[in-house]
Structure formats: structure tokens, C-alpha cells
Design a protein around this motif. Structure first.
Motif, PDB file in Angstrom:
ATOM      1  N   GLN A   1       0.829  -1.199   0.000  1.00  0.00           N
ATOM      2  CA  GLN A   1       0.000   0.000   0.000  1.00  0.00           C
ATOM      3  C   GLN A   1       0.865   1.251   0.000  1.00  0.00           C
ATOM      4  O   GLN A   1       0.558   2.234  -0.651  1.00  0.00           O
ATOM      5  N   ARG A   2       1.985   1.209   0.729  1.00  0.00           N
ATOM      6  CA  ARG A   2       2.879   2.367   0.767  1.00  0.00           C
ATOM      7  C   ARG A   2       3.512   2.584  -0.600  1.00  0.00           C
ATOM      8  O   ARG A   2       3.639   3.711  -1.071  1.00  0.00           O
ATOM      9  N   LEU A   3       3.900   1.498  -1.269  1.00  0.00           N
ATOM     10  CA  LEU A   3       4.495   1.634  -2.597  1.00  0.00           C
ATOM     11  C   LEU A   3       3.489   2.168  -3.604  1.00  0.00           C
ATOM     12  O   LEU A   3       3.850   2.942  -4.489  1.00  0.00           O
ATOM     13  N   THR A   4       2.221   1.783  -3.472  1.00  0.00           N
ATOM     14  CA  THR A   4       1.189   2.334  -4.341  1.00  0.00           C
ATOM     15  C   THR A   4       1.038   3.826  -4.101  1.00  0.00           C
ATOM     16  O   THR A   4       0.911   4.613  -5.039  1.00  0.00           O
ATOM     17  N   LYS A   5       1.101   4.223  -2.845  1.00  0.00           N
ATOM     18  CA  LYS A   5       1.015   5.641  -2.504  1.00  0.00           C
ATOM     19  C   LYS A   5       2.197   6.399  -3.107  1.00  0.00           C
ATOM     20  O   LYS A   5       2.041   7.503  -3.630  1.00  0.00           O
ATOM     21  N   VAL A   6       3.375   5.802  -3.053  1.00  0.00           N
ATOM     22  CA  VAL A   6       4.571   6.433  -3.631  1.00  0.00           C
ATOM     23  C   VAL A   6       4.412   6.583  -5.140  1.00  0.00           C
ATOM     24  O   VAL A   6       4.738   7.615  -5.719  1.00  0.00           O
ATOM     25  N   ASP A   7       3.891   5.542  -5.791  1.00  0.00           N
ATOM     26  CA  ASP A   7       3.714   5.584  -7.246  1.00  0.00           C
ATOM     27  C   ASP A   7       2.720   6.650  -7.671  1.00  0.00           C
ATOM     28  O   ASP A   7       2.904   7.315  -8.686  1.00  0.00           O
ATOM     29  N   ARG A   8       1.645   6.801  -6.918  1.00  0.00           N
ATOM     30  CA  ARG A   8       0.579   7.717  -7.320  1.00  0.00           C
ATOM     31  C   ARG A   8       0.838   9.161  -6.917  1.00  0.00           C
ATOM     32  O   ARG A   8       0.177  10.056  -7.397  1.00  0.00           O
ATOM     33  N   SER A   9       1.784   9.384  -6.038  1.00  0.00           N
ATOM     34  CA  SER A   9       2.015  10.727  -5.520  1.00  0.00           C
ATOM     35  C   SER A   9       3.051  11.462  -6.364  1.00  0.00           C
ATOM     36  O   SER A   9       4.003  10.880  -6.874  1.00  0.00           O
ATOM     37  N   ASP A  10       2.838  12.763  -6.495  1.00  0.00           N
ATOM     38  CA  ASP A  10       3.814  13.602  -7.176  1.00  0.00           C
ATOM     39  C   ASP A  10       4.855  14.136  -6.208  1.00  0.00           C
ATOM     40  O   ASP A  10       5.907  14.602  -6.609  1.00  0.00           O
ATOM     41  N   ASP A  11       4.547  14.100  -4.918  1.00  0.00           N
ATOM     42  CA  ASP A  11       5.455  14.603  -3.894  1.00  0.00           C
ATOM     43  C   ASP A  11       6.496  13.544  -3.554  1.00  0.00           C
ATOM     44  O   ASP A  11       6.378  12.372  -3.913  1.00  0.00           O
ATOM     45  N   ILE A  12       7.492  13.965  -2.814  1.00  0.00           N
ATOM     46  CA  ILE A  12       8.516  13.040  -2.344  1.00  0.00           C
ATOM     47  C   ILE A  12       8.001  12.406  -1.060  1.00  0.00           C
ATOM     48  O   ILE A  12       7.637  13.092  -0.109  1.00  0.00           O
ATOM     49  N   ILE A  13       7.962  11.087  -1.037  1.00  0.00           N
ATOM     50  CA  ILE A  13       7.508  10.343   0.124  1.00  0.00           C
ATOM     51  C   ILE A  13       8.737   9.803   0.852  1.00  0.00           C
ATOM     52  O   ILE A  13       9.568   9.134   0.246  1.00  0.00           O
ATOM     53  N   ALA A  14       8.849  10.079   2.132  1.00  0.00           N
ATOM     54  CA  ALA A  14       9.989   9.615   2.911  1.00  0.00           C
ATOM     55  C   ALA A  14       9.897   8.105   3.117  1.00  0.00           C
ATOM     56  O   ALA A  14       8.802   7.574   3.329  1.00  0.00           O
ATOM     57  N   PRO A  15      11.030   7.397   3.057  1.00  0.00           N
ATOM     58  CA  PRO A  15      10.996   5.949   3.290  1.00  0.00           C
ATOM     59  C   PRO A  15      10.711   5.640   4.757  1.00  0.00           C
ATOM     60  O   PRO A  15      10.907   6.487   5.637  1.00  0.00           O
ATOM     61  N   ASN A  16      10.234   4.423   5.008  1.00  0.00           N
ATOM     62  CA  ASN A  16       9.961   4.007   6.377  1.00  0.00           C
ATOM     63  C   ASN A  16      11.269   3.932   7.145  1.00  0.00           C
ATOM     64  O   ASN A  16      12.262   3.404   6.652  1.00  0.00           O
ATOM     65  N   LYS A  17      11.249   4.447   8.370  1.00  0.00           N
ATOM     66  CA  LYS A  17      12.435   4.418   9.229  1.00  0.00           C
ATOM     67  C   LYS A  17      12.165   3.518  10.420  1.00  0.00           C
ATOM     68  O   LYS A  17      11.015   3.265  10.783  1.00  0.00           O
ATOM     69  N   VAL A  18      13.250   3.047  11.033  1.00  0.00           N
ATOM     70  CA  VAL A  18      13.140   2.237  12.237  1.00  0.00           C
ATOM     71  C   VAL A  18      12.685   3.151  13.373  1.00  0.00           C
ATOM     72  O   VAL A  18      13.257   4.231  13.556  1.00  0.00           O
ATOM     73  N   PRO A  19      11.662   2.764  14.120  1.00  0.00           N
ATOM     74  CA  PRO A  19      11.211   3.612  15.228  1.00  0.00           C
ATOM     75  C   PRO A  19      12.329   3.863  16.242  1.00  0.00           C
ATOM     76  O   PRO A  19      13.140   2.985  16.517  1.00  0.00           O
ATOM     77  N   ALA A  20      12.351   5.059  16.802  1.00  0.00           N
ATOM     78  CA  ALA A  20      13.419   5.457  17.722  1.00  0.00           C
ATOM     79  C   ALA A  20      13.437   4.597  18.983  1.00  0.00           C
ATOM     80  O   ALA A  20      14.511   4.331  19.535  1.00  0.00           O
ATOM     81  N   GLU A  21      12.258   4.139  19.437  1.00  0.00           N
ATOM     82  CA  GLU A  21      12.236   3.334  20.665  1.00  0.00           C
ATOM     83  C   GLU A  21      12.901   1.976  20.468  1.00  0.00           C
ATOM     84  O   GLU A  21      13.506   1.441  21.391  1.00  0.00           O
ATOM     85  N   ILE A  22      12.828   1.417  19.269  1.00  0.00           N
ATOM     86  CA  ILE A  22      13.536   0.160  18.997  1.00  0.00           C
ATOM     87  C   ILE A  22      15.041   0.400  19.078  1.00  0.00           C
ATOM     88  O   ILE A  22      15.773  -0.375  19.688  1.00  0.00           O
ATOM     89  N   GLY A  23      15.504   1.476  18.452  1.00  0.00           N
ATOM     90  CA  GLY A  23      16.925   1.803  18.519  1.00  0.00           C
ATOM     91  C   GLY A  23      17.391   2.054  19.937  1.00  0.00           C
ATOM     92  O   GLY A  23      18.488   1.635  20.322  1.00  0.00           O
ATOM     93  N   GLN A  24      16.557   2.733  20.736  1.00  0.00           N
ATOM     94  CA  GLN A  24      16.902   2.999  22.127  1.00  0.00           C
ATOM     95  C   GLN A  24      17.007   1.702  22.918  1.00  0.00           C
ATOM     96  O   GLN A  24      17.926   1.513  23.712  1.00  0.00           O
ATOM     97  N   ASN A  25      16.067   0.770  22.686  1.00  0.00           N
ATOM     98  CA  ASN A  25      16.096  -0.515  23.387  1.00  0.00           C
ATOM     99  C   ASN A  25      17.333  -1.320  22.992  1.00  0.00           C
ATOM    100  O   ASN A  25      17.950  -1.974  23.832  1.00  0.00           O
ATOM    101  N   ILE A  26      17.700  -1.275  21.708  1.00  0.00           N
ATOM    102  CA  ILE A  26      18.902  -1.993  21.252  1.00  0.00           C
ATOM    103  C   ILE A  26      20.148  -1.368  21.891  1.00  0.00           C
ATOM    104  O   ILE A  26      21.046  -2.084  22.350  1.00  0.00           O
ATOM    105  N   ARG A  27      20.211  -0.033  21.940  1.00  0.00           N
ATOM    106  CA  ARG A  27      21.355   0.646  22.549  1.00  0.00           C
ATOM    107  C   ARG A  27      21.470   0.294  24.029  1.00  0.00           C
ATOM    108  O   ARG A  27      22.565   0.030  24.539  1.00  0.00           O
ATOM    109  N   ASN A  28      20.329   0.268  24.739  1.00  0.00           N
ATOM    110  CA  ASN A  28      20.347  -0.078  26.165  1.00  0.00           C
ATOM    111  C   ASN A  28      20.846  -1.502  26.375  1.00  0.00           C
ATOM    112  O   ASN A  28      21.629  -1.763  27.289  1.00  0.00           O
ATOM    113  N   ARG A  29      20.393  -2.419  25.545  1.00  0.00           N
ATOM    114  CA  ARG A  29      20.806  -3.818  25.679  1.00  0.00           C
ATOM    115  C   ARG A  29      22.298  -3.973  25.393  1.00  0.00           C
ATOM    116  O   ARG A  29      22.995  -4.706  26.076  1.00  0.00           O
TER     117      ARG A  29
END
Length: 150
Positions: A62-90
Motif C-alpha cells: 500500500q505504501r508503494l502504491t502511494k509512492v507511485d501515485r504521488s507527485d510529492d517526495i515520500i519519505a521511506p519508512n524508518k526504524v522507530p526510535a524506541e527500537i533503537g533505544q532498546n537496542i542501545r540499552n541492551r
């Protein structure tokens, strides 16, 4: 030569007479093997968008369809910050999983910069990298929370 322009070829309609066989769709490996043994001309095509794939809960299509149909620049999905924080803590906590970003990167076979971006929440989502980091640190790839503390 002029006869070619006057003839009409109909595709998909029932052709009366003639020695040519109509195309048939074969479902199943056994029927395909039988057609090949009989000497028939066999062409295979793989269907990619089947009904079962559409029912899966992933939203990447669905996200790729949105990217195809949009004329604007769509930002790619990023890893949520809380996952990165949990990995850093571990990774930084005392115990068997304490290591530097470079040591973790070497264990998961990636660059240290990839680990840095992952922990800061600026990394583009790469499920393969997340799975490898989760396996080494014994955390959940979806949340980054430790699996052995349960």
C-alpha cells in the motif's frame, strides 16, 4: 504480401475448424509434465499478485502504491526510535551482551555506521539487519525489548 494486411487474427475467440489446438491453462505439476511428455508447446508464466498475497497484513504494498501515485517526495519508512533505544540499552548494559557498535556490526556482518543509524532512529527500515541484530542481542526484532527477561 498484400494478403497479410487483409487477414484478421482473433485472439481468445473460438476458432472453428483448423488443426491448431486452443491454448489451455494447466493447473498442477502432473498435468504440466503430461503436456511436456506429449510434445506440446508449453509456456509457463508465474502469477505474482494472487488472492492469498492480497490478504496478508503487510502494508508495504500500500505504501508503494502511494509512492507511485504521488507527485510529492515520500519519505521511506524508518526504524522507530524506541527500537533503537532498546537496542542501545541492551548493547551498553553490563553483562554478556555488552559490546561496542563496531563489535556488534562485526557480529551481524554490517558497517558500524549502520548500527549507529539504527540506534539513533535515522536508519531506513531493513528487516534483515534488524533480525540479525535481534538474534545476536537476544531481543525482539519488533520492539527491541530483551527476550530472556520474561
Amino acid at each position: 504480401m498484400s494478403d497479410d494486411w487483409d487477414t484478421v487474427t482473433k485472439i481468445g475467440s473460438k476458432v472453428t475448424g483448423g488443426a491448431a489446438q486452443r491454448e489451455t491453462v494447466v493447473r498442477g505439476k502432473g498435468a504440466l509434465n503430461a503436456a511436456q511428455r506429449s510434445g506440446a508447446i508449453v509456456g509457463t508464466e508465474k502469477k505474482f499478485a494472487t488472492g492469498n498475497a492480497a490478504n496478508k497484513s503487510g502494508s508495504e504494498g500500500q505504501r508503494l502504491t502511494k509512492v507511485d501515485r504521488s507527485d510529492d517526495i515520500i519519505a521511506p519508512n524508518k526504524v522507530p526510535a524506541e527500537i533503537g533505544q532498546n537496542i542501545r540499552n541492551r548493547r551498553s548494559k553490563e553483562g554478556p551482551y555488552k559490546m561496542t557498535q563496531a563489535q556488534l556490526a562485526q557480529k551481524v556482518n554490517c558497517q558500524a555506521n549502520d548500527i549507529k543509524l539504527l540506534e539513533s532512529g535515522d536508519a531506513i527500515k531493513n528487516q534483515g539487519l534488524l533480525n540479525r541484530v535481534a538474534r545476536v542481542l537476544k531481543v525482539s526484532p519488533k520492539t527491541g525489548l530483551p527476550l530472556d527477561d520474561k
